[in-house]
Design an enzyme around this catalytic site. Structure first.
Site, PDB file in Angstrom:
ATOM      1  N   PRO A  71       0.810  -1.273   0.016  1.00  0.00           N
ATOM      2  CG  PRO A  71      -0.520  -1.571   1.750  1.00  0.00           C
ATOM      3  CD  PRO A  71       0.680  -1.903   1.465  1.00  0.00           C
ATOM      4  CD  GLU A  72       4.131   2.535  -2.588  1.00  0.00           C
ATOM      5  OE1 GLU A  72       4.452   3.678  -2.068  1.00  0.00           O
ATOM      6  OE2 GLU A  72       4.918   1.767  -2.890  1.00  0.00           O
TER       7      GLU A  72
ATOM      8  CG  HIS B 256      -3.758 -14.077   6.496  1.00  0.00           C
ATOM      9  ND1 HIS B 256      -2.631 -14.506   6.971  1.00  0.00           N
ATOM     10  CD2 HIS B 256      -3.966 -14.854   5.547  1.00  0.00           C
ATOM     11  CE1 HIS B 256      -2.257 -15.734   6.511  1.00  0.00           C
ATOM     12  NE2 HIS B 256      -3.273 -15.794   5.271  1.00  0.00           N
TER      13      HIS B 256
ATOM     14  NE  ARG C 105       5.480 -10.493   2.356  1.00  0.00           N
ATOM     15  CZ  ARG C 105       6.256 -10.057   1.378  1.00  0.00           C
ATOM     16  NH1 ARG C 105       5.754  -9.536   0.472  1.00  0.00           N
ATOM     17  NH2 ARG C 105       7.438 -10.322   1.684  1.00  0.00           N
TER      18      ARG C 105
ATOM     19  CE  LYS D 249      21.724  15.598   0.575  1.00  0.00           C
ATOM     20  NZ  LYS D 249      22.846  15.340   1.593  1.00  0.00           N
TER      21      LYS D 249
END
Ligand SMILES: [Zn+2]
Length: 269
Positions: free
Chosen positions: A2-3, A90, A109, A150
């Site tokens: 999930p983002e 789950h 998971r 950077k």
């Protein structure tokens, strides 16, 4: 995984059911997630929900006496059940609400997290985080200043939560394609104009994705229990060997910072 858009979609999905409601009690069937579920969560009793917020990919449920901090990890999802339903393998955590509904957390998971804090501003998992990508704090001036000196490649640098939160692998690939910047470029080599464009593209892609309910990975369920959408159009992510939609050249893929990286050599410079 999930983002940010999925987490924001989840937040919007659960907010109307939680705010103004009470959590009567919790059922924790398996407390062994990424870290053990906070003991405060095990003992919740009759707590009013004041707000449901999000910071980076953390969902923040504000109660009278503290905050529940939820991270969905690799495969976590939350949804609201209208009435009691048998828990499956789950389904690790339920928050049973005063009106008979239940917030259910499922995580095959078990890389997710359910933490607790009384002091959100000094919470260790939150205080080091960079600005929210859709806030005004994330702008071209800011990114240009941070990118100076950077030498890191722009893509893994953008995915660093200390620079900006919520730009995961899919979004970093897509934003760099949209901004026509090669993911391997050193961050400091980007011109001010490129940075301007990159910031715009990141915001647009995330906004578009949130609007469409988040890119749905197999594990994600909309919070009302229906599967999410597959509406977000991807231009490079996962498209190795396919023709670039802009120029027809084949999309290439490399590993960069151990993450799959997709780009068009012709369109991105
Ligand atoms: Zn191309």
């Amino acid at each position: 995984m999930p983002e940010l858009p999925e987490v924001e979609t989840s937040r919007r999905g659960i907010e109307p059911y939680l705010v103004g409601n009470k959590i009567q009690y919790s059922i924790v069937r398996n407390s062994q997630l990424r870290w053990p579920v906070a003991t405060e969560i095990l003992h919740i009793a009759n707590e009013s929900v004041l707000s449901v917020k999000r910071r980076a990919k953390y969902l923040l449920i504000q109660l009278q006496h503290g905050w529940i901090i939820i991270h969905l990890g690799m495969s976590g999802s939350i949804r609201i059940l209208a009435k009691e339903q048998l828990a499956e393998k789950h389904d690790h955590i339920d928050l049973v609400l005063a009106d008979g509904k239940t917030l259910r957390y499922t995580d095959p998971r078990r890389f997710g997290a359910w933490l607790w804090t009384n002091d959100l501003d000094n919470c260790p998992v939150l205080f080091h985080l960079g600005p929210e990508p859709l806030s005004t704090d994330f702008n071209a001036d800011y990114l240009y200043q941070r990118a100076k000196n950077k030498k890191t490649a722009i893509k893994p640098w953008l995915m660093d939560n200390k620079i900006v939160v919520g730009v995961g692998n899919i979004y970093a690939n897509e934003a760099l394609f949209a901004a026509k910047i090669l993911p391997t470029r050193a961050a400091h080599s980007l011109t001010r104009k490129e940075i301007d464009n990159l910031v715009i593209q990141i915001k647009q892609i995330l906004q578009c994705s949130i609007k469409q309910g988040g890119i749905t990975l197999k594990d994600f369920l909309q919070s009302d229990g229906k599967p999410g959408y597959f509406a977000q159009q991807l231009f490079v992510y996962g498209k190795k060997g396919e023709a670039c939609s802009h120029c027809g050249q084949l999309i290439e893929s490399i590993k960069l910072g151990q993450r799959s990286t997709f780009f068009c050599y012709n369109c991105q410079k």
